[in-house]
Write an enzyme that holds these catalytic residues in place. Structure first.
Site, mmCIF file in Angstrom:
data_model
loop_
_atom_site.group_PDB
_atom_site.id
_atom_site.type_symbol
_atom_site.label_atom_id
_atom_site.label_comp_id
_atom_site.label_asym_id
_atom_site.label_seq_id
_atom_site.Cartn_x
_atom_site.Cartn_y
_atom_site.Cartn_z
ATOM 1 N N HIS B 9 0.824 -1.199 0.000
ATOM 2 C CA HIS B 9 0.000 0.000 0.000
ATOM 3 C C HIS B 9 0.862 1.254 0.000
ATOM 4 O O HIS B 9 0.391 2.327 -0.338
ATOM 5 C CB HIS B 9 -0.901 0.011 1.230
ATOM 6 C CG HIS B 9 -2.051 -0.933 1.134
ATOM 7 N ND1 HIS B 9 -1.889 -2.290 1.136
ATOM 8 C CD2 HIS B 9 -3.385 -0.714 1.014
ATOM 9 C CE1 HIS B 9 -3.078 -2.862 1.038
ATOM 10 N NE2 HIS B 9 -3.996 -1.925 0.951
HETATM 11 N N1 LIG Z 1 -12.087 -10.535 1.893
HETATM 12 C C1 LIG Z 1 -13.160 -9.755 1.636
HETATM 13 N N2 LIG Z 1 -14.307 -10.294 1.133
HETATM 14 C C2 LIG Z 1 -15.360 -9.511 0.857
HETATM 15 N N3 LIG Z 1 -15.390 -8.185 1.051
HETATM 16 C C3 LIG Z 1 -14.306 -7.611 1.560
HETATM 17 C C4 LIG Z 1 -13.129 -8.343 1.884
HETATM 18 N N4 LIG Z 1 -12.193 -7.477 2.356
HETATM 19 C C5 LIG Z 1 -12.774 -6.252 2.317
HETATM 20 N N5 LIG Z 1 -14.036 -6.321 1.851
HETATM 21 C C6 LIG Z 1 -14.985 -5.226 1.613
HETATM 22 O O1 LIG Z 1 -14.243 -4.092 1.187
HETATM 23 C C7 LIG Z 1 -14.648 -2.964 1.942
HETATM 24 C C8 LIG Z 1 -13.490 -2.000 2.114
HETATM 25 O O2 LIG Z 1 -13.181 -1.439 0.870
HETATM 26 P P1 LIG Z 1 -12.103 -0.286 0.745
HETATM 27 O O3 LIG Z 1 -12.132 0.589 1.940
HETATM 28 O O4 LIG Z 1 -12.353 0.383 -0.553
HETATM 29 O O5 LIG Z 1 -10.724 -1.067 0.668
HETATM 30 P P2 LIG Z 1 -9.546 -1.192 1.776
HETATM 31 O O6 LIG Z 1 -10.098 -2.007 2.899
HETATM 32 O O7 LIG Z 1 -8.455 -1.896 1.062
HETATM 33 O O8 LIG Z 1 -9.209 0.201 2.190
HETATM 34 C C9 LIG Z 1 -15.127 -3.521 3.250
HETATM 35 O O9 LIG Z 1 -16.074 -2.645 3.853
HETATM 36 C C10 LIG Z 1 -15.756 -4.848 2.856
HETATM 37 O O10 LIG Z 1 -17.106 -4.720 2.505
HETATM 38 MG MG LIG Z 2 -7.450 1.333 1.775
#
Ligand SMILES: Nc1ncnc2c1ncn2[C@@H]1O[C@H](COP(=O)(O)OP(=O)(O)O)[C@@H](O)[C@H]1O
Ligand SMILES: [Mg+2]
Ligand SMILES: Nc1ncnc2c1ncn2[C@@H]1O[C@H](COP(=O)(O)OP(=O)(O)O)[C@@H](O)[C@H]1O
Ligand SMILES: [Mg+2]
Ligand SMILES: [Mg+2]
Ligand SMILES: [Mg+2]
Lengths: 210, 128, 128, 210
Positions: B9
Site C-alpha cells: 500500500h
Molecule cells: N475478503 C473480503 N471479502 C469480501 N469483502 C471484503 C473483503 N475485504 C474487504 N471487503 C470489503 O471491502 C470494503 C473496504 O473497501 P475499501 O475501503 O475500498 O478497501 P480497503 O479495505 O483496502 O481500504 C469492506 O467494507 C468490505 O465490505
Molecule cells: Mg485502503
C-alpha cells in the site's frame, strides 16, 4: 427489463449516487477501516463514467466487462478487485445476451456474489459487502418465485440490500481492515455493504423512474 | 534469476526494502508496486502487472505483499497476465523479512523452490 | 496506551508503516527510529532512545525491529534508558505485519500483554 | 605497560589504521554483507578520535567508556553495539586502575569478548569478530603463562588475531548479514574479524614503536 442504453443509464446513475455519498462512505470506513472507501469508490466510478461516455459496447456483457476493468484499475483498495470481479462475473454470466430481464438481473447478482466470495475468500456473516449482496439476490429470487414483476423484483433487491447493510452493524468483522478491530467493529455499518446497497438502490430507482 | 515483486500500500515501504536488500544483493531482479496510480495508500493492478513484467523470466517470479487487499489485487493481476502465470507465485510471508531473504537468495541464483523453502518458516497466514 | 517504536535500517520503511497504520488508528503513540544519525541505512541508538522516550508511559512500550543488528542497537538503548526499562520490550515479530497489528491494538487501548498475545503468532526467530 | 597517555596514543593509532583501511573493510563487507563496514568503522573511530582530543579522562576505565560510547552512538551497524559493548566491558574490567599491565590487557580483551558474545548471542566459529578476538586473547594468555614480556604478549595477540581473521575464510557465517549467504560466505574473510585484527595490530605496533 433493459437494453444496453438503459443499462448504461443505470450504471451512470449508480456512479452519481456513489459520488453523492463519497463523504458518507469515507466516514463509515473511517470508523472501522482506513477511511478511504468513499474516495476509492468515487475514483473507481468516475472511471466507470468515463468508460460509459466512451461507449462502443457490443453487448451488456461487454459493458459490464469494461466497467469492471475500470473499477479493478482505479479503485486502489480491497473494493477494487472485489467489485471488479463482481462486474466481470456478471459479464461472464450474461454471455451474448442483447437485453436482460429480471431473472437475468438476479442471476448476475448471484454470479457477482460468487465472484466476491472467490476473490475475497469470504462468505456471508463476515461483515462485508456480501452481507448486502447475498440477502439482496435472495430477496430477488423470492420475488421472482412469487411471480412479482420487474419493478417489484428491483425494489425487493433494493430493500433487502439496505436491510442487509444496516444489519452488518450486528456483525463482528472477519475479513478486511475492520477485522483488525474484532469486537470493536460491532455497532458500525460495513462500508462495502453500504456502497453495495447504494448501487442496487440506484439501479432500482433508475428503472422505477423510466 | 528469480524475479522478486514487492506489492505494498505504501511506496515508501517497498522503496526502503529494495534499498536495504540491494546493499546485500546487487544483481537480483526486483520490481516495485507501491501505492495507487494516483499515489495514495493502496495498490494498483497496473503497477503490479508491469512490475511482474519487468522481472519476468523462465526462472519465475515471487510476489510479496503487505496486507490482504494487496493480495487480492495481485491475484487479479495474475488473472490478466500476458506472461505465463504458472511461473508467478504470490507468497504468504513476513513482508520485509521474506522479501530480503528472497532478494538475497535470488542474487545467489537459487531456484524458486529453494527460495520458497528458505521463507517457508515466515508464513503468517496473510491471505484473506 | 501502549507506545509503539519502530526501528529500521531504513527511514522510508518506518515512515511507510506509520502512514499505513495511522489510517486505521489515529491515536496510538508511535515513534520512529529509521536510519543512522547521518541518514545512511543503519540504526542509531540515540534515535531509538528518543523514540522510546517520546512514547513512554506506564502502559509500556513495544519495540519492533527489522533485522538483527537493529535488535542489538535497541538492546543497547534499553541498557542506557533513563526510563524504567522493565516496561519496554523488544519483540520478535514480522516487522510490518506485527507493527500494524500492535498500532491498531494500542489505539483500541489494549494492554501490553493483550498486544503481545495478538502478535505471538508472528514470531520469526529474528533475535540474533 | 601503559598509562592513560599511552592508551590514548594507542587508540588514536588504531583509529588512524581503521581510517587507512576503510576501503578494504568496505570491500570485505561488500562481498558477504552490505558493504558498509569500512564506512561504519571509519565514522565510529572518527568520533573516538574526537573524544580522545577532548580529553579529560580520569582513568583508563573512563577512557574506554567514553570511546565505547562514541562507537555505540556513531557506527550505525552491528559493529557499533558490538565494539561498543566490547569497550564498555573493558572499561568495567579495569575498575579504577590508573595504569595497565600486560595481564590487564589480556583480561580486558577477554572481557570484551564476553561482552560481544552477550550482545551478539554469538560464539567462536560463527565467522564474526569473535574469531579474531578469542584466539587473540588465548594467544596472549599462553604468552603470559610462558613468562613472555609485554612486547611479546602484544605481538602474540596481534599475530593470533591476524591468523584468526584470515581463517574466517574457512568458516560459514552463522551470525549477522553474511549468514544470509550460508555456504556462499566461504572463501571470504569476515570484515569484523579483519577490523579486530587491525585494531589489535595497531595497539601492538604503537607500543613497539614507543
Ligand atoms: N475478503 C473480503 N471479502 C469480501 N469483502 C471484503 C473483503 N475485504 C474487504 N471487503 C470489503 O471491502 C470494503 C473496504 O473497501 P475499501 O475501503 O475500498 O478497501 P480497503 O479495505 O483496502 O481500504 C469492506 O467494507 C468490505 O465490505
Ligand atoms: Mg485502503
Ligand atoms: N551477532 C553477532 N555477533 C558477533 N559479531 C557479529 C554479529 N553480527 C555481526 N557481527 C560482526 O559485525 C560485522 C559487520 O559489521 P557492520 O558491517 O559494521 O554492521 P552491519 O552488518 O550491521 O552492516 C561482521 O563482519 C561480524 O564480524
Ligand atoms: Mg478502506
Ligand atoms: Mg555491514
Ligand atoms: Mg549495515
Amino acid at each position: 427489463m433493459a437494453e444496453l442504453n438503459q443499462l448504461i443509464g443505470a450504471l451512470n446513475h449508480a456512479a452519481d449516487v456513489i459520488e453523492e455519498n463519497k463523504q458518507h462512505l469515507t466516514e463509515l470506513d473511517g470508523a472501522i477501516g482506513d477511511g478511504d472507501h468513499g474516495i476509492n469508490m468515487s475514483r473507481g466510478f468516475s472511471f466507470v463514467k468515463k468508460t460509459l461516455d466512451e461507449g462502443g459496447f457490443q453487448t451488456p456483457a461487454d459493458l459490464f466487462k469494461k466497467s469492471g476493468m475500470a473499477l479493478v484499475a482505479h479503485v486502489g483498495g480491497a473494493s477494487g478487485p472485489l467489485f471488479g470481479t463482481a462486474f466481470l462475473r456478471a459479464s461472464m454470466a450474461l454471455k451474448d445476451k442483447t437485453e436482460i430481464n429480471s431473472e437475468d438481473y438476479i442471476s448476475i447478482l448471484k454470479a457477482a456474489a460468487e465472484g466476491i466470495k472467490m476473490r475475497g475468500k469470504s462468505q456471508a456473516g463476515e461483515k462485508t459487502m456480501l452481507d448486502a449482496l447475498i440477502p439482496a439476490y435472495e430477496a430477488g429470487e423470492t420475488a421472482l418465485s412469487q411471480g412479482k414483476d420487474t419493478q417489484e423484483v428491483l425494489q425487493a433487491v433494493k430493500a433487502a440490500a439496505r436491510t442487509g447493510a444496516t444489519d452488518t452493524e450486528k456483525l463482528v468483522a472477519k475479513k478486511g481492515r475492520s477485522s483488525y478491530l474484532g469486537e470493536r467493529s460491532l455497532g458500525h455499518q460495513d462500508p462495502g455493504a453500504a456502497s453495495t446497497a447504494l448501487i442496487l438502490g440506484a439501479i432500482a430507482d433508475y428503472f422505477a423512474a423510466l | 534469476m528469480v524475479g522478486i515483486v514487492l506489492v505494498s500500500h505504501s511506496r515508501k515501504i517497498v522503496e526502503g526494502i529494495k534499498e536495504l536488500a540491494s546493499q546485500m544483493s546487487k544483481d537480483a531482479p526486483v520490481a516495485l508496486a507501491g501505492g495507487t496510480d494516483d499515489d495514495r495508500l493502496g495498490t494498483d493492478i497496473t503497477k503490479i502487472s508491469s512490475a511482474i513484467h519487468d522481472v519476468y523470466s523462465d526462472d519465475g517470479v515471487l510476489v510479496f505483499f503487505d496486507m490482504g487487499s494487496a493480495y487480492m489485487n495481485a491475484q487479479m493481476a495474475l488473472d490478466f497476465l500476458e506472461e505465463d502465470s504458472s511461473k508467478v507465485e504470490i507468497v504468504d510471508a513476513a513482508f520485509v523479512e521474506g522479501a530480503i531473504t528472497a532478494i538475497v537468495d535470488s542474487g545467489l541464483n537459487k531456484s524458486m523452490d529453494e527460495i520458497k523453502a528458505d521463507i517457508a518458516s515466515m508464513k503468517l497466514g496473510k491471505m484473506p
